[in-house]
Design a protein around this motif. Sequence first.
Motif, PDB file in Angstrom:
ATOM      1  N   ARG A   1      -9.909   7.955  -3.174  1.00  0.00           N
ATOM      2  CA  ARG A   1      -9.744   7.207  -4.422  1.00  0.00           C
ATOM      3  C   ARG A   1     -10.136   8.045  -5.637  1.00  0.00           C
TER       4      ARG A   1
ATOM      5  N   GLU B   1      -9.923   5.047   1.591  1.00  0.00           N
ATOM      6  CA  GLU B   1     -10.135   5.311   0.165  1.00  0.00           C
ATOM      7  C   GLU B   1     -11.512   5.873  -0.166  1.00  0.00           C
TER       8      GLU B   1
ATOM      9  N   GLU C   1      -3.771   1.255  -6.692  1.00  0.00           N
ATOM     10  CA  GLU C   1      -3.667   0.264  -5.612  1.00  0.00           C
ATOM     11  C   GLU C   1      -2.310   0.359  -4.927  1.00  0.00           C
ATOM     12  N   ASP C   2      -1.240   0.437  -5.740  1.00  0.00           N
ATOM     13  CA  ASP C   2       0.117   0.531  -5.180  1.00  0.00           C
ATOM     14  C   ASP C   2       0.264   1.753  -4.279  1.00  0.00           C
TER      15      ASP C   2
ATOM     16  N   LYS D   1      -5.384   2.888   2.242  1.00  0.00           N
ATOM     17  CA  LYS D   1      -6.401   1.930   1.785  1.00  0.00           C
ATOM     18  C   LYS D   1      -7.693   2.047   2.615  1.00  0.00           C
ATOM     19  N   GLU D   2      -7.527   2.148   3.929  1.00  0.00           N
ATOM     20  CA  GLU D   2      -8.713   2.226   4.798  1.00  0.00           C
ATOM     21  C   GLU D   2      -9.516   3.511   4.605  1.00  0.00           C
TER      22      GLU D   2
ATOM     23  N   ASN E   1      -0.440   3.868   2.899  1.00  0.00           N
ATOM     24  CA  ASN E   1      -1.295   3.430   3.985  1.00  0.00           C
ATOM     25  C   ASN E   1      -2.625   4.203   3.990  1.00  0.00           C
TER      26      ASN E   1
ATOM     27  N   LEU F   1      -2.177   3.485  -2.757  1.00  0.00           N
ATOM     28  CA  LEU F   1      -3.005   3.342  -1.549  1.00  0.00           C
ATOM     29  C   LEU F   1      -2.275   2.483  -0.520  1.00  0.00           C
ATOM     30  N   ASP F   2      -1.622   1.427  -0.984  1.00  0.00           N
ATOM     31  CA  ASP F   2      -0.851   0.557  -0.097  1.00  0.00           C
ATOM     32  C   ASP F   2       0.354   1.277   0.490  1.00  0.00           C
TER      33      ASP F   2
END
Length: 233
Positions: free
Chosen positions: A101, A135, A123-124, A132-133, A130, A126-127
């Motif tokens: 992040r 970050e 956010e977009d 996000k986990e 894939n 990271l989604d």
Amino acid sequence: EEIIEVKNLSKTYKKRKSKETITAVNDISFTVNKGEIVGLLGPNGAGKSTTIKLICGLLIPDSGSVMVNGISMKEKRLSALSHISAVLEGNRNLYWRLTVRENLEYFSGNRGRSSKDVASEIEDLLDAFNLKEKETELVNRLSRGMQQKLAIAVSLLADSKVILLDEPTLGIDVQTGYEIRKILRDVVRDYDRTIIISSHDMGVIQELCDRTVIINNGKVVTDDKVENLLRLF
Ligand code: ADP
Ligand code: ADP
């Protein structure tokens, strides 16, 4: 509309501790149109990496020229480079001691956007990637494939018109390689960029590119739509 023009590029390296030289790129010319996804296909040692490094300004050609969005790399280097992001082998542009992040936050800085827009863009990404986990994971703790995904996400944050990817799936595990190709096909396409992808793998080029420039021994062998090349096989 042309966005990259590579004209008669040549680059010779000196071999270490000897007087011998090797001509890695030998009079290469091709153009890339806005919005195109072009593959640079060729065997190991063909000159793909050198060509990419010449286009992104990491190497200076011995002769020939690169134009980016009508701007000469020779005359207005910084201005030409502002239109280019490159994802090269080793991802040396990432901050190894920052988290996923933090890297995204760092690279989204200084673009005159509100912090709210930046946050939602991150956010977009990271989604879509894939990630996000991961970050809060430090980059130097990530697998090579995860680092590569992050490097591609970072290249999208730069707002540059052209993205260069040097062997994006080389040396990456099968599952993440598949995921990266899917991201390049489905996510990066939506970002309205012009993309050049180098690979020694026809499958990768076939899956991702509209057109391919085949190079061998530092020279362009063929330059055609992928569908036309497939007819030869
Ligand atoms: P590819 O990306 O298609 O594998 P490269 O552009 O990396 O090809 O390399 C083209 C040729 O130039 C190869 O023979 C390679 O060994 C040589 N080469 C690349 N980089 C250097 C360098 N820094 N010094 C000397 N020779 C190099
Ligand atoms: P790629 O796999 O992208 O073609 P290489 O593995 O050929 O890249 O090169 C990795 C690094 O080593 C690059 O920075 C390249 O410039 C350098 N390099 C490649 N070949 C040689 C060589 N024969 N002598 C010195 N440096 C080289």
